[in-house]
Scaffold this motif. Structure first.
Motif, PDB file in Angstrom:
ATOM      1  N   TYR A   1      39.872  27.171  34.135  1.00 58.97           N
ATOM      2  CA  TYR A   1      40.011  28.145  35.224  1.00 58.97           C
ATOM      3  C   TYR A   1      40.002  29.578  34.682  1.00 58.97           C
ATOM      4  CZ  TYR A   1      42.446  31.231  38.427  1.00 58.97           C
ATOM      5  OH  TYR A   1      42.797  32.309  39.184  1.00 58.97           O
ATOM      6  N   ASP A   2      40.773  29.819  33.633  1.00 57.71           N
ATOM      7  CA  ASP A   2      40.919  31.175  33.091  1.00 57.71           C
ATOM      8  C   ASP A   2      39.597  31.711  32.549  1.00 57.71           C
ATOM      9  OD1 ASP A   2      42.780  33.360  32.479  1.00 57.71           O
ATOM     10  OD2 ASP A   2      42.293  32.908  30.389  1.00 57.71           O
ATOM     11  N   LYS A   3      38.739  30.846  32.031  1.00 58.96           N
ATOM     12  CA  LYS A   3      37.466  31.286  31.454  1.00 58.96           C
ATOM     13  C   LYS A   3      36.342  31.372  32.479  1.00 58.96           C
ATOM     14  CE  LYS A   3      38.009  29.898  26.709  1.00 58.96           C
ATOM     15  NZ  LYS A   3      37.314  30.898  25.932  1.00 58.96           N
ATOM     16  N   HIS A   4      36.413  30.570  33.558  1.00 58.91           N
ATOM     17  CA  HIS A   4      35.281  30.458  34.468  1.00 58.91           C
ATOM     18  C   HIS A   4      35.504  31.035  35.857  1.00 58.91           C
ATOM     19  CE1 HIS A   4      32.903  27.879  31.804  1.00 58.91           C
ATOM     20  NE2 HIS A   4      34.059  27.360  31.435  1.00 58.91           N
ATOM     21  N   GLU A   5      36.732  31.201  36.297  1.00 59.90           N
ATOM     22  CA  GLU A   5      36.957  31.562  37.691  1.00 59.90           C
ATOM     23  C   GLU A   5      37.241  33.044  37.967  1.00 59.90           C
ATOM     24  OE1 GLU A   5      36.460  29.445  40.206  1.00 59.90           O
ATOM     25  OE2 GLU A   5      35.908  27.932  38.735  1.00 59.90           O
ATOM     26  N   PRO A   6      38.282  33.622  37.368  1.00 62.64           N
ATOM     27  CA  PRO A   6      38.669  34.962  37.810  1.00 62.64           C
ATOM     28  C   PRO A   6      37.685  36.042  37.360  1.00 62.64           C
ATOM     29  CG  PRO A   6      40.039  34.302  35.972  1.00 62.64           C
ATOM     30  CD  PRO A   6      39.159  33.128  36.313  1.00 62.64           C
ATOM     31  N   LEU A   7      37.485  37.006  38.234  1.00 60.88           N
ATOM     32  CA  LEU A   7      36.651  38.153  37.893  1.00 60.88           C
ATOM     33  C   LEU A   7      37.544  39.229  37.292  1.00 60.88           C
ATOM     34  CD1 LEU A   7      34.476  38.312  41.126  1.00 60.88           C
ATOM     35  CD2 LEU A   7      33.965  37.152  38.975  1.00 60.88           C
ATOM     36  N   HIS A   8      37.160  39.771  36.171  1.00 60.25           N
ATOM     37  CA  HIS A   8      37.956  40.775  35.480  1.00 60.25           C
ATOM     38  C   HIS A   8      37.346  42.152  35.696  1.00 60.25           C
ATOM     39  CE1 HIS A   8      40.459  37.908  33.170  1.00 60.25           C
ATOM     40  NE2 HIS A   8      39.409  37.120  33.351  1.00 60.25           N
ATOM     41  N   THR A   9      38.136  43.073  36.189  1.00 55.27           N
ATOM     42  CA  THR A   9      37.628  44.421  36.435  1.00 55.27           C
ATOM     43  C   THR A   9      37.238  45.120  35.136  1.00 55.27           C
ATOM     44  OG1 THR A   9      39.879  45.291  36.457  1.00 55.27           O
ATOM     45  CG2 THR A   9      38.898  44.739  38.580  1.00 55.27           C
ATOM     46  N   THR A  10      37.921  44.815  34.046  1.00 56.46           N
ATOM     47  CA  THR A  10      37.580  45.439  32.770  1.00 56.46           C
ATOM     48  C   THR A  10      36.260  44.910  32.211  1.00 56.46           C
ATOM     49  OG1 THR A  10      38.915  43.820  31.572  1.00 56.46           O
ATOM     50  CG2 THR A  10      39.970  45.912  32.138  1.00 56.46           C
ATOM     51  N   LEU A  11      35.782  43.787  32.750  1.00 55.15           N
ATOM     52  CA  LEU A  11      34.510  43.211  32.309  1.00 55.15           C
ATOM     53  C   LEU A  11      33.401  43.489  33.318  1.00 55.15           C
ATOM     54  CD1 LEU A  11      35.720  39.718  31.040  1.00 55.15           C
ATOM     55  CD2 LEU A  11      35.337  41.786  29.706  1.00 55.15           C
ATOM     56  N   GLY A  12      33.618  44.431  34.219  1.00 58.66           N
ATOM     57  CA  GLY A  12      32.605  44.749  35.214  1.00 58.66           C
ATOM     58  C   GLY A  12      32.489  43.677  36.283  1.00 58.66           C
TER      59      GLY A  12
END
Length: 75
Positions: free
Chosen positions: A46-57
């Motif tokens: 889940y942590d690698k595939h689901e959430p969108l990170h604002t710092t990663l665009g």
């Protein structure tokens, strides 16, 4: 694991384990060690595939790594 100059690495690891414990494992009743292991593996996925990170665009970590591997490195 902790050494001089490794504070940024430690921050990432500390955030991961904090989220794993507080947001995932403590909210689920586990009856066996195998259940805990399966839930931990689910959280890592889940942590690698689901959430969108604002710092990663607004990308997932996996998509960001794929994008970074396609960009040629300039010397």
């Amino acid at each position: 694991m902790s050494s001089v100059g490794a504070c940024l690495y430690n921050a990432v690891v500390e955030r991961f384990f904090s989220s794993l414990k507080n947001e995932w494992l403590l909210n689920i009743a586990h009856l066996t060690r195998d259940a805990i292991k399966m839930d931990t593996e689910e959280y890592i996925h889940y942590d690698k595939h689901e959430p969108l990170h604002t710092t990663l665009g607004a990308l997932t970590p996996i998509n960001n790594e794929k994008l970074q591997s396609q960009v040629p490195v300039q010397a």
